[in-house]
Design a protein around this motif. Structure first.
Motif, short mmCIF file in Angstrom:
data_model
loop_
_atom_site.label_atom_id
_atom_site.label_comp_id
_atom_site.label_asym_id
_atom_site.label_seq_id
_atom_site.Cartn_x
_atom_site.Cartn_y
_atom_site.Cartn_z
N LEU A 284 -4.54 28.03 34.74
CA LEU A 284 -5.58 27.06 35.08
C LEU A 284 -5.28 26.38 36.40
N LEU A 285 -4.03 26.02 36.62
CA LEU A 285 -3.64 25.23 37.79
C LEU A 285 -3.27 26.09 39.00
N GLY A 286 -3.37 27.41 38.86
CA GLY A 286 -3.07 28.30 39.98
C GLY A 286 -1.60 28.38 40.32
N LEU A 287 -0.75 28.29 39.31
CA LEU A 287 0.70 28.30 39.51
C LEU A 287 1.29 29.63 39.05
N LYS A 288 2.32 30.07 39.74
CA LYS A 288 3.00 31.32 39.39
C LYS A 288 4.44 31.02 38.99
N LYS A 289 4.80 31.48 37.82
CA LYS A 289 6.16 31.32 37.30
C LYS A 289 7.17 32.00 38.22
N MET A 290 8.33 31.38 38.39
CA MET A 290 9.38 31.95 39.23
C MET A 290 10.01 33.16 38.55
N SER A 291 10.39 34.13 39.35
CA SER A 291 11.14 35.28 38.84
C SER A 291 12.60 34.89 38.70
#
Length: 304
Positions: A284-291
């Motif tokens: 929803l917030l346009g965030l990408k989880k870190m690898s």
């Protein structure tokens, strides 16, 4: 997003703190009109494009005046000032502020095991107060949950580990996955809430910057800070809970006796909801989880 919920003008409280400073920078970078609330005694300086208003946090009327025309109020004040947030909310409602973000930025108090921890009673009181006070008003709220702070937790108080001192409290063998967010990720997620006011109204959002284990973080720390000389203290969440409750019952006014035990219990305990995988608002917030590789590089960057 309807025009009635469009958020442009934002007041930030606690702008010099660990969370507040990166939130301020992100608000400025994303071209919000930002006002910082400070006490009259403050000597902090801010960028020229940031407005500064000196306020008395005990005076709802003066804060109401200072909040006129503002769209959102973000509180990032520390734990010790949490009760002042009721005054902030009262002023926000009176001034017609559209969105209030209290200073949550931690463990998920919607989890019943977390809610039962005495340390979080203040936050629950504020949540209950918000639920009641916003009814029938034009003000809504959003609670931002982050679980552990990632970069901050590597060098401050040994929350994850004590990188400078090469110490770690290894909890339950260090294999429980938990969510940890960098301060930059928290700031971006918090500001993203303002861009999705309809979808985030009167509820919690959960930021899931990375899911790691203590053993994984220690492995990265040893790789870049050196594998020798680490002090590892093995402890269980049961022991943390026992010690925290004992100290709380003996001296409830002394936060130093139980705060860290209770925070670690909520972050790392497998039944406390600290792993936000499958229950977060990144999309929803346009965030990408870190690898894992990005987490490793963050740990590397923290080694002095």
């Amino acid at each position: 997003m309807s025009s009635s919920t469009l958020i442009k003008r934002v007041v930030l409280v606690g702008a010099t703190g660990a969370v507040g400073a990166p939130v301020l920078q992100t608000l400025v970078d994303q071209h919000f009109d930002v006002t910082v609330f400070t006490r009259a005694s403050s000597n902090h300086s801010f960028p020229s494009n940031v407005h500064v208003a000196n306020v008395n946090y005990e005076d709802v009327a003066s804060m109401t005046k200072a909040l006129q025309g503002q769209d959102a109020l973000i509180s990032t004040i520390g734990f010790g000032g949490a009760t002042l947030q009721k005054h902030l909310l009262d002023a926000a409602i009176a001034a017609g502020v559209k969105r209030f973000l209290p200073s949550e930025f931690g463990c998920d108090t919607h989890n019943p095991r977390v809610a039962a921890i005495p340390l979080f009673r203040t936050k629950l009181d504020i949540d209950e107060y918000m639920d009641e006070k916003v009814k029938g008003t034009g003000t809504t709220y959003t609670c931002v949950y982050t679980n552990a702070f990632l970069d901050w937790g590597l060098v401050n108080n040994g929350l994850l580990l004590d990188l400078p001192g090469k110490k770690i409290q290894m909890i339950d063998g260090g294999e429980t996955p938990f969510t940890a967010n960098s301060l930059d990720f928290i700031a971006k997620g918090t500001v993203a809430v303002l861009k999705h006011p309809d979808e985030t109204a009167n509820r919690a959002v959960r930021l899931n910057g990375a899911v790691v284990t203590l053993n994984q973080v220690l492995q990265y720390a040893k790789k870049y800070a050196g594998a020798e000389g680490w002090e590892v203290d093995e402890v269980t969440t049961e022991a943390l809970e026992h010690e925290g409750m004992k100290n709380f019952k003996a001296r409830p006014e002394d936060l130093s006796g139980y705060m860290m035990q209770f925070i670690k219990l909520a972050i790392y305990g497998s039944e406390f909801g600290g792993n936000f995988d499958g229950n977060n608002d990144n999309a929803l917030l346009g965030l990408k989880k870190m690898s894992d590789g990005e987490v490793e590089q963050l740990v590397r960057s923290m080694v002095k």
